[in-house]
Enzyme design. Structure first.
Site, PDB file in Angstrom:
ATOM      1  N   ASP A 131      -8.120   9.798   7.520  1.00  0.00           N
ATOM      2  CA  ASP A 131      -9.490   9.653   7.023  1.00  0.00           C
ATOM      3  C   ASP A 131      -9.508  10.127   5.568  1.00  0.00           C
ATOM      4  O   ASP A 131      -9.224  11.293   5.284  1.00  0.00           O
ATOM      5  CB  ASP A 131     -10.415  10.514   7.891  1.00  0.00           C
ATOM      6  CG  ASP A 131     -11.868  10.407   7.464  1.00  0.00           C
ATOM      7  OD1 ASP A 131     -12.143   9.943   6.337  1.00  0.00           O
ATOM      8  OD2 ASP A 131     -12.735  10.802   8.252  1.00  0.00           O
ATOM      9  N   CYS A 149      -7.721   3.356   1.284  1.00  0.00           N
ATOM     10  CA  CYS A 149      -8.349   2.535   2.331  1.00  0.00           C
ATOM     11  C   CYS A 149      -7.553   1.234   2.366  1.00  0.00           C
ATOM     12  O   CYS A 149      -8.013   0.190   1.933  1.00  0.00           O
ATOM     13  CB  CYS A 149      -9.812   2.262   1.984  1.00  0.00           C
ATOM     14  SG  CYS A 149     -10.832   3.735   1.986  1.00  0.00           S
ATOM     15  N   ALA A 150      -6.354   1.296   2.864  1.00  0.00           N
ATOM     16  CA  ALA A 150      -5.365   0.250   2.593  1.00  0.00           C
ATOM     17  C   ALA A 150      -5.420  -0.931   3.544  1.00  0.00           C
ATOM     18  O   ALA A 150      -4.935  -2.012   3.225  1.00  0.00           O
ATOM     19  CB  ALA A 150      -3.964   0.857   2.613  1.00  0.00           C
ATOM     20  N   GLY A 151      -5.983  -0.735   4.748  1.00  0.00           N
ATOM     21  CA  GLY A 151      -5.918  -1.804   5.749  1.00  0.00           C
ATOM     22  C   GLY A 151      -6.794  -2.986   5.378  1.00  0.00           C
ATOM     23  O   GLY A 151      -7.847  -2.800   4.801  1.00  0.00           O
ATOM     24  N   PRO A 152      -6.362  -4.212   5.651  1.00  0.00           N
ATOM     25  CA  PRO A 152      -5.137  -4.603   6.342  1.00  0.00           C
ATOM     26  C   PRO A 152      -3.894  -4.674   5.450  1.00  0.00           C
ATOM     27  O   PRO A 152      -2.831  -5.024   5.927  1.00  0.00           O
ATOM     28  CB  PRO A 152      -5.480  -5.994   6.881  1.00  0.00           C
ATOM     29  CG  PRO A 152      -6.474  -6.541   5.898  1.00  0.00           C
ATOM     30  CD  PRO A 152      -7.261  -5.362   5.414  1.00  0.00           C
ATOM     31  N   GLY A 153      -4.021  -4.373   4.154  1.00  0.00           N
ATOM     32  CA  GLY A 153      -2.786  -4.199   3.389  1.00  0.00           C
ATOM     33  C   GLY A 153      -2.531  -5.213   2.293  1.00  0.00           C
ATOM     34  O   GLY A 153      -1.418  -5.262   1.769  1.00  0.00           O
ATOM     35  N   GLY A 154      -3.534  -5.998   1.932  1.00  0.00           N
ATOM     36  CA  GLY A 154      -3.337  -6.981   0.870  1.00  0.00           C
ATOM     37  C   GLY A 154      -2.960  -6.305  -0.447  1.00  0.00           C
ATOM     38  O   GLY A 154      -1.913  -6.596  -1.035  1.00  0.00           O
ATOM     39  N   ASP A 202     -10.230   1.012  -2.414  1.00  0.00           N
ATOM     40  CA  ASP A 202     -10.882  -0.275  -2.126  1.00  0.00           C
ATOM     41  C   ASP A 202     -11.835   0.017  -0.973  1.00  0.00           C
ATOM     42  O   ASP A 202     -11.463  -0.050   0.201  1.00  0.00           O
ATOM     43  CB  ASP A 202      -9.791  -1.293  -1.727  1.00  0.00           C
ATOM     44  CG  ASP A 202     -10.336  -2.693  -1.543  1.00  0.00           C
ATOM     45  OD1 ASP A 202     -11.499  -2.943  -1.920  1.00  0.00           O
ATOM     46  OD2 ASP A 202      -9.591  -3.539  -1.014  1.00  0.00           O
ATOM     47  N   CYS A 216     -15.522  -5.255  -2.609  1.00  0.00           N
ATOM     48  CA  CYS A 216     -15.647  -6.699  -2.492  1.00  0.00           C
ATOM     49  C   CYS A 216     -17.128  -7.014  -2.343  1.00  0.00           C
ATOM     50  O   CYS A 216     -17.544  -7.719  -1.414  1.00  0.00           O
ATOM     51  CB  CYS A 216     -14.839  -7.203  -1.304  1.00  0.00           C
ATOM     52  SG  CYS A 216     -14.746  -8.984  -1.361  1.00  0.00           S
TER      53      CYS A 216
HETATM   54  C1  SAM Z   1     -12.289  -3.219   2.051  1.00  0.00           C
HETATM   55  S1  SAM Z   1     -11.188  -2.714   3.279  1.00  0.00           S
HETATM   56  C2  SAM Z   1      -9.706  -2.459   2.376  1.00  0.00           C
HETATM   57  C3  SAM Z   1      -8.946  -3.745   2.138  1.00  0.00           C
HETATM   58  C4  SAM Z   1      -7.534  -3.485   1.658  1.00  0.00           C
HETATM   59  N1  SAM Z   1      -7.496  -2.664   0.482  1.00  0.00           N
HETATM   60  C5  SAM Z   1      -6.785  -4.775   1.370  1.00  0.00           C
HETATM   61  O1  SAM Z   1      -6.647  -5.166   0.211  1.00  0.00           O
HETATM   62  O2  SAM Z   1      -6.318  -5.390   2.330  1.00  0.00           O
HETATM   63  C6  SAM Z   1     -11.712  -1.082   3.603  1.00  0.00           C
HETATM   64  C7  SAM Z   1     -10.819  -0.318   4.566  1.00  0.00           C
HETATM   65  O3  SAM Z   1     -11.285   1.026   4.549  1.00  0.00           O
HETATM   66  C8  SAM Z   1     -11.023   1.590   5.791  1.00  0.00           C
HETATM   67  N2  SAM Z   1     -11.806   2.834   5.887  1.00  0.00           N
HETATM   68  C9  SAM Z   1     -13.114   2.973   6.199  1.00  0.00           C
HETATM   69  N3  SAM Z   1     -13.454   4.266   6.175  1.00  0.00           N
HETATM   70  C10 SAM Z   1     -12.342   4.957   5.812  1.00  0.00           C
HETATM   71  C11 SAM Z   1     -12.042   6.335   5.624  1.00  0.00           C
HETATM   72  N4  SAM Z   1     -12.985   7.266   5.793  1.00  0.00           N
HETATM   73  N5  SAM Z   1     -10.789   6.678   5.280  1.00  0.00           N
HETATM   74  C12 SAM Z   1      -9.815   5.745   5.120  1.00  0.00           C
HETATM   75  N6  SAM Z   1     -10.039   4.433   5.316  1.00  0.00           N
HETATM   76  C13 SAM Z   1     -11.291   4.037   5.637  1.00  0.00           C
HETATM   77  C14 SAM Z   1     -11.395   0.489   6.756  1.00  0.00           C
HETATM   78  O4  SAM Z   1     -10.781   0.685   8.009  1.00  0.00           O
HETATM   79  C15 SAM Z   1     -10.882  -0.751   6.020  1.00  0.00           C
HETATM   80  O5  SAM Z   1      -9.606  -1.075   6.465  1.00  0.00           O
END
Ligand code: SAM
Length: 499
Positions: free
Chosen positions: A370, A323-328, A387, A440
């Site tokens: 997903d 769940c990498a976005g936004p990529g920190g 994450d 978080c």
């Molecule tokens: C807490 S954020 C991650 C923050 C990221 N690790 C960082 O350090 O920038 C959670 C992320 O999970 C993604 N997400 C939610 N459901 C998901 C799924 N089923 N599969 C993959 N990503 C998912 C969201 O779009 C969101 O970007």
């Protein structure tokens, strides 16, 4: 849909803005002194300098700072605007700078954070409850109450400026209501009002903290449970939530150094070997940040990623950030992986967030996927970062209005998703490989309860052992960061080795 290298569609590598990297809140903005006073020669001087229309003779100059703060509050109420995203735009469009910008920001953010307390005070000074006051009038009065109870603005200035604002923006009739309420509020200090409007702490601790620290009751309860029930520690945590976080930077290893950030004015951090804090100024102006070799990133966010990389493995070449976005975290993992000859795959279910991961990484492959329907083979990875999407109760410092937007009814749906994602992360890692489950949020339903459900599939490692430089992470085996102990977001980490 897959997004391979070169298909970033504009989010070019090495062009990071330094934002959206795990510390997306109100970082990077002007930091006002507490209770910032309106500056001498403030808005009128700025208006003249910025070429704005001159005020008519005999009329008071338009109070740009308070008008901007008011407009922000109305946008948060009417359009669900994010305060920390809209405020810089408002200030830029209106050419509000310097002390006026700091004042506008402090007034708006401080009022949004404190409105749970302020509404109780308004209720005690009014013949009707806040819910029955017209929202535009209520927001203006809240701004006035904030100035009276939490800033050093002289009371007569706070009252008269608010009355002018109400007259101008709401109408002459409502200004009488505002005048009556604010004059009563001005008769006591915040501490004196809390004696009156907050239930006694020994009789109703949750009720007392709810009013005194302006958090919804359900959040106070959840945080009290997460800190282990201690009321004084809960109070310290809530107080820390009311402070604006310091701007933390990460020097991505092999790409930038902390020394480089220190030379640019930052101060070395206490825990993360890659972190430095920027006391003032725009992080985007630091060359390493502009080139995505460094970024804005909460220190705990760095440390949970580092802990995952520190678990010894016999074979270590493929890493997944699910769940990498936004990529920190992906930005940091990618840099460490590159130093070791390992390769990171970054995935996010949302295309635009996957694109942001592209901008924070150099070597990683990035896909839109997903995590609950894996686009990878089972057991393909040595290390997996999960994450998970969560309530974000650990990052309330970052968005002044966030505490009022979170809804406890979202928790069952979120925890169900967290469980599905964790199951999937354990399928993705090979036997003997390690998964970092991170949120978080310190909410026990999102942290311990989710991990306890997979205990039969894993060996739970003592996460604290991989963060020896950080004290106060709890009783283990998990690691819990706290704003009031570590000055970081309340990030949770479990390290799980697949059996
Ligand atoms: C807490 S954020 C991650 C923050 C990221 N690790 C960082 O350090 O920038 C959670 C992320 O999970 C993604 N997400 C939610 N459901 C998901 C799924 N089923 N599969 C993959 N990503 C998912 C969201 O779009 C969101 O970007």
């Amino acid at each position: 849909m897959k997004q391979g290298r070169g298909q970033g569609g504009g989010a070019r590598r090495g062009q990071g803005s330094g934002q959206g990297s795990g510390q997306g809140g109100d970082s990077g903005q002007v930091r006002p002194g507490r209770g910032g006073r309106p500056g001498r020669g403030g808005q009128a001087a700025h208006a003249a300098k910025a070429g704005q229309p001159k005020q008519g003779r005999g009329r008071p100059p338009r109070d740009e700072a308070r008008n901007a703060a008011y407009d922000l509050m109305r946008a948060v109420d009417e359009r669900d605007a994010y305060a920390n995203l809209l405020m810089p735009t408002l200030l830029r469009q209106r050419r509000i700078t310097g002390r006026d910008a700091a004042l506008a920001t402090e007034l708006a953010y401080g009022t949004l954070r404190g409105l749970g307390t302020y509404d109780e005070v308004i209720a005690a000074c009014s013949d009707r409850p806040p819910e029955e006051v017209d929202p535009p009038l209520l927001d203006a009065v809240r701004l006035g109450v904030h100035q009276l109870l939490r800033t050093r603005i002289p009371p007569h200035a706070a009252v008269s400026a608010t009355i002018d604002l109400v007259r101008l923006r709401v109408g002459p009739g409502p200004s009488r209501y505002a005048n009556a309420v604010l004059r009563k509020v001005a008769g006591r200090t915040l501490e004196q009002w809390l004696e009156i409007v907050a239930p006694p702490r020994d009789q109703d601790p949750i009720g007392n903290l709810t009013v005194a620290y302006s958090h919804p009751r359900w959040i106070v309860t959840a945080l009290r449970d997460a800190v282990g029930g201690d009321v004084d520690e809960t109070a310290a945590l809530l107080e820390a939530d009311n402070e604006r976080p310091r701007v933390a930077l990460v020097a991505r290893p092999g790409r930038a150094t902390v020394e480089e950030l220190v030379a640019a004015g930052a101060e070395r951090a206490a825990y993360s070997p890659y972190a430095a804090y920027l006391p003032e100024g725009d992080p985007g102006a630091i060359p390493a940040v502009g080139e995505a070799r460094a970024a804005v990133q909460d220190e705990a966010s760095q440390l949970v990623a580092l802990a995952l990389t520190r678990v010894p493995l016999d074979q270590d070449s493929t890493w997944l950030d699910m769940c990498a976005g936004p990529g920190g975290k992906a930005g940091l993992l990618d840099a460490v992986a590159a130093q070791r000859g390992a390769r990171l795959l970054g995935a996010d279910v949302q295309y635009h967030r996957a694109r942001l991961v592209w901008g924070t990484t150099r070597e990683a492959k990035v896909i839109t996927a997903d995590g609950t329907r894996p686009a990878w083979r089972p057991g393909a990875f040595d290390r997996v970062m999960l994450d998970a999407p969560c309530t974000g109760l650990g990052a309330l410092r970052r968005r002044p209005e966030a505490r009022w937007r979170r809804d406890p009814r979202s928790i069952p749906e979120l925890t169900a998703l967290q469980r599905r994602l964790l199951g999937s992360a354990l399928d993705a890692v090979r036997p003997g490989g390690v998964v970092a489950y991170v949120t978080c949020s310190p909410h026990l339903a999102e942290t311990r309860a989710v991990v306890e459900d997979v205990r039969d599939r894993v060996e739970v490692l003592d996460a604290r052992a991989f963060l020896p430089e950080v004290p106060g992470l709890g009783d283990g085996p998990y690691a819990q960061f706290w704003p009031h102990r570590h000055g970081t977001d309340a990030m949770f980490l479990a390290l799980l080795r697949r059996s």
